[in-house]
Structure formats: structure tokens, C-alpha cells
Design a protein around this motif. Structure first.
Motif, mmCIF file in Angstrom:
data_model
loop_
_atom_site.group_PDB
_atom_site.id
_atom_site.type_symbol
_atom_site.label_atom_id
_atom_site.label_comp_id
_atom_site.label_asym_id
_atom_site.label_seq_id
_atom_site.Cartn_x
_atom_site.Cartn_y
_atom_site.Cartn_z
ATOM 1 N N ASP A 92 0.836 -1.206 0.000
ATOM 2 C CA ASP A 92 0.000 0.000 0.000
ATOM 3 C C ASP A 92 0.872 1.258 0.000
ATOM 4 N N CYS A 93 1.894 1.297 0.845
ATOM 5 C CA CYS A 93 2.780 2.471 0.909
ATOM 6 C C CYS A 93 3.509 2.661 -0.415
ATOM 7 N N PHE A 94 3.976 1.532 -1.053
ATOM 8 C CA PHE A 94 4.652 1.665 -2.336
ATOM 9 C C PHE A 94 3.703 2.280 -3.363
ATOM 10 N N THR A 95 2.457 1.814 -3.355
ATOM 11 C CA THR A 95 1.492 2.314 -4.326
ATOM 12 C C THR A 95 1.281 3.810 -4.174
ATOM 13 N N HIS A 96 1.078 4.266 -2.924
ATOM 14 C CA HIS A 96 0.758 5.682 -2.706
ATOM 15 C C HIS A 96 1.994 6.565 -2.822
ATOM 16 N N TRP A 97 3.167 6.041 -2.495
ATOM 17 C CA TRP A 97 4.382 6.866 -2.574
ATOM 18 C C TRP A 97 4.888 7.006 -4.019
ATOM 19 N N THR A 98 4.301 6.176 -4.906
ATOM 20 C CA THR A 98 4.680 6.303 -6.331
ATOM 21 C C THR A 98 3.519 6.771 -7.188
ATOM 22 N N ALA A 99 2.374 7.090 -6.549
ATOM 23 C CA ALA A 99 1.163 7.364 -7.323
ATOM 24 C C ALA A 99 1.024 8.819 -7.756
ATOM 25 N N HIS A 100 1.853 9.698 -7.273
ATOM 26 C CA HIS A 100 1.652 11.122 -7.560
ATOM 27 C C HIS A 100 2.952 11.740 -8.069
ATOM 28 N N THR A 112 7.107 15.264 -3.814
ATOM 29 C CA THR A 112 7.943 14.448 -4.690
ATOM 30 C C THR A 112 9.263 14.097 -4.009
ATOM 31 N N THR A 113 9.891 15.087 -3.382
ATOM 32 C CA THR A 113 11.166 14.851 -2.705
ATOM 33 C C THR A 113 10.992 13.913 -1.517
ATOM 34 N N THR A 114 9.929 14.133 -0.751
ATOM 35 C CA THR A 114 9.691 13.317 0.437
ATOM 36 C C THR A 114 9.376 11.880 0.056
ATOM 37 N N ALA A 115 8.501 11.694 -0.951
ATOM 38 C CA ALA A 115 8.124 10.338 -1.350
ATOM 39 C C ALA A 115 9.333 9.560 -1.853
ATOM 40 N N ALA A 116 10.179 10.200 -2.667
ATOM 41 C CA ALA A 116 11.377 9.523 -3.172
ATOM 42 C C ALA A 116 12.291 9.113 -2.033
ATOM 43 N N ALA A 117 12.431 9.982 -1.047
ATOM 44 C CA ALA A 117 13.294 9.660 0.091
ATOM 45 C C ALA A 117 12.720 8.525 0.916
ATOM 46 N N LEU A 118 11.384 8.520 1.083
ATOM 47 C CA LEU A 118 10.764 7.444 1.858
ATOM 48 C C LEU A 118 10.904 6.107 1.146
ATOM 49 N N LEU A 119 10.749 6.082 -0.203
ATOM 50 C CA LEU A 119 10.918 4.850 -0.953
ATOM 51 C C LEU A 119 12.324 4.296 -0.772
ATOM 52 N N ASP A 120 13.295 5.170 -0.830
ATOM 53 C CA ASP A 120 14.678 4.715 -0.814
ATOM 54 C C ASP A 120 15.189 4.435 0.596
ATOM 55 N N GLU A 121 14.755 5.268 1.548
ATOM 56 C CA GLU A 121 15.365 5.202 2.888
ATOM 57 C C GLU A 121 14.522 4.453 3.906
ATOM 58 N N VAL A 122 13.206 4.311 3.635
ATOM 59 C CA VAL A 122 12.337 3.642 4.605
ATOM 60 C C VAL A 122 11.809 2.315 4.039
ATOM 61 N N LEU A 123 11.167 2.377 2.842
ATOM 62 C CA LEU A 123 10.556 1.167 2.295
ATOM 63 C C LEU A 123 11.609 0.175 1.807
ATOM 64 N N ARG A 124 12.664 0.638 1.123
ATOM 65 C CA ARG A 124 13.666 -0.278 0.583
ATOM 66 C C ARG A 124 14.317 -1.113 1.691
ATOM 67 N N PRO A 125 14.762 -0.488 2.832
ATOM 68 C CA PRO A 125 15.330 -1.335 3.893
ATOM 69 C C PRO A 125 14.329 -2.337 4.451
ATOM 70 N N ALA A 126 13.022 -1.941 4.489
ATOM 71 C CA ALA A 126 12.012 -2.869 5.008
ATOM 72 C C ALA A 126 11.839 -4.056 4.080
ATOM 73 N N VAL A 127 11.774 -3.830 2.740
ATOM 74 C CA VAL A 127 11.608 -4.915 1.777
ATOM 75 C C VAL A 127 12.857 -5.789 1.753
#
Length: 812
Positions: free
Chosen positions: A731-739, A747-762
Motif C-alpha cells: 500500500d505504501c509503495f502504491t501511494h508513494w509512487t502514485a503522484h 515528490t522529494t519526500t516520497a522519493a526519500a521514503l521509498l529509498d530510505e524507509v521502504l527499501r530497507p524494510a523490503v
């Protein structure tokens, strides 16, 4: 009685003895040791500029040294050293003729030493053959008493009189400090006249301690207490640090602080030296100004305000020491209408004198003092005066002064300047009005309405006990109508500033224990003890203070305001305290008392982690819908929305509502903003968040809100959920890449969250969990979204593989 005599003469140049002089005749009983002590006392040096061969007239005009000295064995020496005609190489020599007085033996005739300064006994030649006649049995006084001409001399020395008398008094003490007092006169006979003034002015025991010489060239080396000198030797005496009085020069400018000396000087200038003996017959310190000032005033000597105050103060302490005649004359002098320089201290002393004489003397005697005091109280503004009793003006005297002062009192009390008028002044006017029987009933309400706030203002400006307190308490004790009106005015004032009233009551113990209700004053008086007993438990203090009022806040809502103001004063209650206050009284009571604003402050000022703040905000909005408005209403609505975001189902559009309410509530309390932002972003990060709300949030591009979202997404609870719940990660991946076309902040925040928060979790998931994430992304989005996740995740894996290969190459 017989006294030994001594003759001494200076040596001529070329004499065999290398000394200044020699004894030519010595009477029996004078030892060699005493002669060695006497020799420097009878020495002599000619003044500068003296002729080497003076004519007879010039010789007679040279100064003579008349000396009185105490010797080491307790005996004394009285003598005269004078220039004499010489012969051969010494045309001028000096001759000393002295009388030795054994210890404990008085001078013949029990005279004072200065009385012998013009005695015909003194001779300028040694008896023929150096044979002394029989030991001296008498020392005749001079051709005139020592007092003759002293009055004229004292008047001529008026500018120096007080300062010289002050120093002569100090020099006559048992152990005087410093060197001798130097009296500079052109004629040494005038120095003797100064000593004559001292002999009359000082007590006998002081005069007998006052050793002196009327002429010396070396004041700094003299062991005597008073020395005379010519003007040319004054500078050297000053350089030696001595007290020098140049009575042959310009009059001094500065006066002496010695009040006794100033009084004695006035007595001499009034040519009444007989008053010194009269004053010494009164009890007390012989050098206190009071007794001498009393005698001087009783005999018509004009004195200054400090001296008159000393006289009144001394008589007030010893009213028994004066007979009726002297009391009458003293009162007449003090109350003389011709005096125009009275001071506050003089009036205070006269007030004490009146109090001492009141009841001891007939009212006709003390009436002038009473009139003087009340006139000063009204016209002079002296608020510290001891006022006479009410019956001091019974009869025509009272009617006369009331007729003069009554209109002035009423006019001033009626004026609108009461707020600027000192409290002591108003209190004094009210007391004098009653004292004189002036009717001010119609003015009283206005007077006390102005007096009550003035009391609080003055008390807050002073440190320590209030200066007006004693007079105020006397006023309230004397006048029941004033007490009732003033206490009522203070009770009405208390709800507006209860803290000031409480502090005032701590410093001024007002008597409100009567039948008046005075609920607010009673609460103000109760709070210090309650705080001392109950400490920081403000809820308990509030209940105790409210009980002291004796009224329920439902019956009298203003007691609620007073109690809250006393306990919390300049602080807001805590949320828990505010909820207690809201439950303890109805909203109507808080509305009437105005205390609802304190409850609003409690909600808005609560720390961000206070759980009950949102519930309090909800209750306040329900209880005071008309009173709360503007910024405060928006801030409370924001808190209320936080409550719905966390515990309920808020109305749609809440993401936009947070922003709208925040803007309306500017300047918003930081804790309220933190609470609102946290509630919003936690709701937006929840698995069941509405997509429309997130869309509105992203499209707002609100930097502060997006920053709060970023902080919440990076928190450990969110990271843990991402690691353990594949569906939530999808769900977070979908919404952080949906806009991708949102604002720069998102845009800056979502990219950082994908790389720094979601990527380590996956990266931390198992392969099965990663596959579940990919499958969920495709199911909830589209096949293209699943491919995007696969590519995103593959790029991460390739990146890791490339880094491992590069590391091996470097190690190889």
C-alpha cells in the motif's frame, strides 16, 4: 592651703647652658621630674616678624601664653609666660610664672583655671635673689570677672560660635580623639575669651578637663586639648590634621551637625548665658540638645526647627520634669504663629508632646498644640502626625478651627484627584474630619471607591510593611461607617484582581470579622494559609478557599472568579484542574464569572502528550458556543478534530480541514499544532486511510504537514509494520509512487521514503513476503504497477550485487 610657685626664664645667647632657658626659682614640693615635664609647657617662641629690639609698646603687644596643664602625677599647672625686657645680646627674653596645684587640691576660692588669666599675681621677673616668698595661699582674680564682655565677644564671633563650642565640648571628654583644637585669633586675649565661653557653657567637670594654652607656635606638638595660635601658624596646624578654627578670617560656610552646640550658640547670641546653669538643673545628658532647647524656648530664645523638635521630644519623654509655668511657656513658643520653617520631624515631636501632656494638663494649655497639629495635617500634608483625641476641641476652640479647616477638608475629599492622592493623605483627612466634627457622609461613597484601588496600588509598590497601615487601621477602628464602606469597596474590587487584594491583606490585617458578608475578602485572607497547609495541591486549595467565601458559585458566580484568580492567578490550570473546574460549576456560572477563558487557556496550553486536552476542547466547545470565537475557537476545533481522527470517524475532508483550522488559529500554540499534525499524519499512514484524504494531502503541497508525515513514516512503529505486513508495504509503495506530478515537497519526500524507509524494510523480508508485496501491488493497482515494483526492487538487488563484485575486485 598653700601652692608652690615656679619661675623660669629664657637663656641669653652665649650662656654656658646650651638650653632654651632655666628655672630661676622653684617652690617646695616640685621635684626635678616634674620640672622636666613643666619646662616644655612654659616655653615661648616669638611670632614671625617680631622686632629684635622692640619698643615698650611693641613689647607689651606681643602675645602672652596663659596655660593650664595636667601633669603625669595628677597634679596641675597654671601659669603665664610673657615676653620681658632683656639686656646685652638678648634684648627680648621670656619669663614664665606658674603655680603648681597638687592632685585633688582646688584653686584658691574654688575658681576655674581660666578665671586666673588676668590675675595681678602674675609677674614678669624672678624675685630678687631667687628667693620665693611664702607658698601662695591666694590667687586673686583679675580686675573684672571672667564673664565680663563675653556676651559682646560671643555676638562678634557668631559665625564660628557653634562649630567652636562643638569642638570644645568634644575636647573636654574624658578621652578625646585626635590632637588639640586650634583657635586662631590675632589677639591671644581672644583665645582666653573663648575659654571663658567654654567655662560658662560646659559643666564644671568638663571645664576642669579642658587643658589649654592661649598661645603657641607649635600646635601639632602640643599635648594640651586647646591651643591658641596666630593666623600665620594656621596652615601648619591644618597640615598636621588638627581641627582649626580661624576666627580672624572669613566666616565659615558649613554649619555644625552638633545640635547642642547650635542651641548653645543661639543662647549666647541672645545674651542669656545664665540659661546654661538653668538647663543643667534639668535631668538627662548634659550635652543633649533637648534640655537646653527647652530652657531657651521658655525664655524667648528663637531656635531652628531641629532644636525645637529636640525640645518637644525631650519634654514629651519627661513631662514631669517641667512645672506648669514652663510647660505653658514651652507650648506658647512651639505654637507661635510667627514660625514659618517647621519641618515634619518637628511636627512629629510636637505630636508626641501633645500625647504626653494630654490629660496631664488642662485643655486650655494643650489646645494650641492640638490646633497646630490638625492645621498641619490638613494644610501641610504630614500623614505621620499623632493626632489629638476628639475631645481636644470641645467648645469654642473646636468650633473655630472646624470652621476654618472644615471647608478645606471637604473640598479636597470631593475632588476627583483621589486616585492620585496618597493613601496616607486621604486617611488623614478622614480622621481630621471626624476629629473636628465635619460631616462628610454624602462624600463617603466616592471617597472609598477611589481609596480602595489606591490602597492596592501603593501596597504593591512598597517593600515591607505599608507605611499607611497604622493610620488606616486607626481610621477603621474610629469610624464604623468608613470601615463598612471601605471593606465593601475592597470586596467589590477583589474579583478583578484577587491576587493584589490577597497580598494587601497579608501586609495590612483589615478587621472584617463583623457581620458583613465580604465573601471575596474572606477568600483572599484564606489563601495564604491554605497554600501553606496544602502545598501544591491546587485543587484542594481551591476547594478550601471557595468554602471560606460562605457562598456557592451557583448563587454568586463571582466567587468562582475570585477563587480561580487566587489559586492560579497568572497561570493557566492544568487540563485535569480545568476539567475539575468545569464539573464543579455549571457553564452558566463560568460564563457569568468569566472563568471559561481560563479553561480555554488550559486546553490550548496543555503539552502535546496530554491525553485529556482533546476531550476538554470538545466539552468547552459544547459548553460555551457563543463565548468562544476567533482564533481560540479554531484552535479548540483543531483539538476536537484530533480526537475524532484518533478515536472516531471524522467528516470527509479532514485533511483540508486541518489546514484550514490551522490558518484560522494563527498564531497557533506549538503543542496544539504538533498534536494536530501528528493525529493527521498518523491517520494518513493508517492501513485503512481514505485515498481521497491522502490525495488532498499530497496535492496541498503543505511543507509543514508533509514534513510531519515524513517524520511519522520514519518512526519505528511504521518501519516495523512495513517489515512485518506485506500488504501495508504494498500500500505504501502504491501511494508513494502514485503522484509523480505533485509538488516539490511531496515528490522529494516520497522519493526519500521509498529509498530510505521502504527499501530497507523490503530488503529485510523473506522471498515469500517480497512476492506477496509484488502480488498485492498488482492486485490493488495494475499489472504495470507490479512491474514497476519488480523493477524498483530489482534495481536494489542489482545494486547490492554490483557492490559485492566491486568489493571482490578490490580485494583481489
Amino acid at each position: 592651703m598653700s601652692l608652690a610657685q615656679v619661675h623660669y626664664i629664657s637663656t641669653a645667647p652665649g650662656d654656658a647652658e646650651k638650653t632654651a632657658g632655666r628655672f630661676t626659682a622653684v617652690g617646695p614640693g616640685v621635684s626635678q621630674a616634674l620640672l622636666a615635664e613643666i619646662e616644655p609647657l612654659v616655653g615661648y617662641a616669638l611670632p614671625d616678624g617680631a622686632s629684635h629690639r622692640p619698643a615698650d609698646a611693641e613689647l607689651r603687644s606681643l602675645p602672652q601664653a596663659f596655660t593650664y596643664a595636667a601633669l603625669s602625677d595628677g597634679s596641675r599647672l597654671v601659669g603665664r609666660t610673657a615676653p620681658a625686657r632683656g639686656d646685652g645680646p638678648a634684648p627680648v627674653r621670656f619669663h614664665a610664672h606658674a603655680v603648681h596645684i597638687p592632685s585633688g587640691v582646688p584653686l584658691p576660692g574654688d575658681r576655674l583655671p581660666v578665671e586666673a588669666w588676668r590675675s595681678p599675681h602674675w609677674v614678669s621677673v624672678t624675685p630678687v635673689g631667687g628667693t620665693l616668698p611664702d607658698p601662695l595661699g591666694a590667687l586673686p582674680r583679675g580686675p573684672a570677672p571672667v564673664r565680663e564682655g563675653l556676651d559682646d565677644f560671643a555676638v562678634s564671633r557668631g559665625p564660628w560660635l557653634a562649630a567652636v563650642l562643638a569642638d570644645l565640648r568634644r575636647a573636654s571628654e574624658e578621652a578625646p580623639a585626635g590632637g588639640p583644637v586650634v583657635l586662631v585669633e590675632r589677639q591671644n586675649a581672644d583665645v582666653a575669651r573663648w575659654l571663658g565661653l567654654a567655662a560658662v557653657t560646659l559643666p564644671r567637670e568638663s571645664v576642669e578637663r579642658l587643658t589649654f594654652t592661649t598661645y603657641t607656635r607649635r600646635p601639632g606638638s602640643s599635648a594640651l586639648r586647646v591651643v591658641g595660635a596666630l593666623p600665620e601658624d594656621a596652615a601648619a596646624a591644618r597640615e598636621a590634621g588638627l581641627r582649626v578654627h580661624v576666627c580672624a578670617d572669613r566666616p565659615p560656610v558649613d554649619g555644625t551637625p552638633d545640635m547642642w552646640a547650635r542651641t548653645a550658640a543661639r543662647v549666647w547670641r541672645s545674651r542669656a548665658p545664665e540659661l546654661f546653669q538653668e538647663a543643667r538643673e534639668l535631668p538627662g545628658d548634659p550635652f543633649a540638645a533637648g534640655p537646653l532647647a527647652v530652657i531657651a524656648l521658655c525664655n524667648g530664645v528663637a531656635l531652628g526647627p531641629e532644636e525645637r523638635a529636640a525640645a518637644a521630644g525631650w519634654a514629651a519623654e519627661r513631662p514631669y520634669a517641667l512645672d506648669a509655668e514652663r510647660i505653658g511657656r514651652l507650648v506658647e513658643a512651639l505654637a507661635s504663629p510667627g514660625i514659618d520653617d517647621r519641618t515634619g520631624s518637628e511636627f512629629d515631636a510636637v505630636g508626641r508632646l501633645f500625647g504626653a501632656l494630654d490629660g496631664r494638663c488642662p485643655a486650655s494649655v494643650t489646645a494650641p498644640l492640638a490646633a497646630m497639629l490638625v492645621t498641619e495635617a490638613v494644610r501641610g500634608g504630614n500623614g505621620s502626625l499623632e493626632l489629638p483625641r476628639r475631645d481636644a476641641f470641645v467648645g469654642p476652640d473646636g468650633e473655630a478651627i472646624a470652621g476654618v479647616l472644615g471647608p478645606e477638608i471637604l473640598t479636597e475629599l470631593e475632588s476627583g484627584a483621589g486616585g492620585a492622592r496618597p493613601v496616607a493623605r486621604t486617611v488623614q483627612l478622614l480622621r481630621v474630619a471626624r476629629l473636628l466634627g465635619v460631616n462628610g457622609t454624602e462624600l463617603l461613597p466616592g471617597v472609598v471607591d477611589r481609596l480602595a484601588p489606591a490602597l492596592l496600588a501603593e501596597a504593591s509598590e512598597e517593600a515591607g510593611p505599608s507605611a499607611f497601615a497604622p493610620a488606616l487601621l486607626e481610621l477603621l477602628d474610629e469610624q464604623f461607617d468608613v470601615r463598612t464602606a471601605l471593606l465593601g469597596a475592597l470586596d467589590r474590587t477583589a474579583p478583578e484582581d484577587p491576587g493584589a487584594v490577597a497580598r494587601f491583606l497579608e501586609r495590612v490585617a483589615l478587621p472584617f470579622t463583623g457581620t458583613q458578608a465580604l465573601p471575596h475578602l474572606r477568600m483572599c485572607a484564606e489563601v495564604p494559609g491554605a497554600m501553606t497547609t496544602l502545598g501544591r495541591d491546587r485543587t484542594a486549595v481551591w476547594h478550601r478557599v471557595l468554602r471560606a467565601a460562605g457562598l456557592s458559585p451557583f448563587a454568586e458566580p463571582l466567587v468562582l472568579r475570585t477563587a480561580v484568580g487566587l489559586v492560579w492567578e497568572d497561570r493557566a490550570p492544568t487540563v485535569e484542574e480545568a476539567r475539575m473546574l468545569l464539573e464543579a460549576a455549571t457553564s452558566d456560572a463560568h460564563r457569568a464569572a468569566g472563568t471559561w477563558a481560563r479553561l480555554v487557556d488550559a486546553a490550548l496550553g496543555a503539552p502535546a502528550d496530554t491525553e485529556d486536552a482533546t476531550a476538554l476542547a470538545h466539552d468547552l466547545l459544547q459548553a460555551f458556543p457563543q463565548e468562544i470565537g476567533g482564533r481560540e475557537r479554531a484552535a479548540l476545533q483543531l483539538l476536537d478534530l484530533c480526537r475524532d481522527l484518533r478515536t472516531g470517524a471524522p467528516e470527509p475532508g479532514w485533511a483540508e480541514q486541518v489546514r484550514t483550522l490551522r490558518d484560522r488559529a494563527e498564531p497557533l500554540e506549538p503543542a496544539v499544532q504538533e498534536r494536530a499534525f501528528t493525529a493527521l499524519v498518523e491517520r494518513l499512514l493508517a492501513p485503512d486511510r481514505p485515498g481521497a484524504e491522502l490525495y488532498d494531502f499530497v496535492r496541498s503541497d503543505d511543507a509543514e504537514l508533509i514534513a510531519a508525515y515524513d517524520r511519522a513514516a520514519r518512526s519505528e512503529p511504521t518501519r516495523a509494520r512495513l517489515r512485518t505486513h506485506p500488504a501495508y508495504a504494498a500500500d505504501c509503495f502504491t501511494h508513494w509512487t502514485a503522484h509523480p506530478h505533485a509538488g516539490a515537497a511531496w515528490t522529494t519526500t516520497a522519493a526519500a521514503l521509498l529509498d530510505e524507509v521502504l527499501r530497507p524494510a523490503v530488503r529485510a523480508m523473506t522471498a515469500e513476503a517480497v512476492a506477496e508485496v509484488e502480488e498485492t501491488v498488482g492486485r490493488t493497482g495494475s499489472s504495470g504497477r507490479a512491474v514497476a515494483f519488480r523493477d524498483w526492487n530489482r534495481s536494489s538487488a542489482l545494486g547490492r550485487l554490483g557492490r559485492r563484485i566491486a568489493g571482490r575486485v578490490r580485494r583481489g
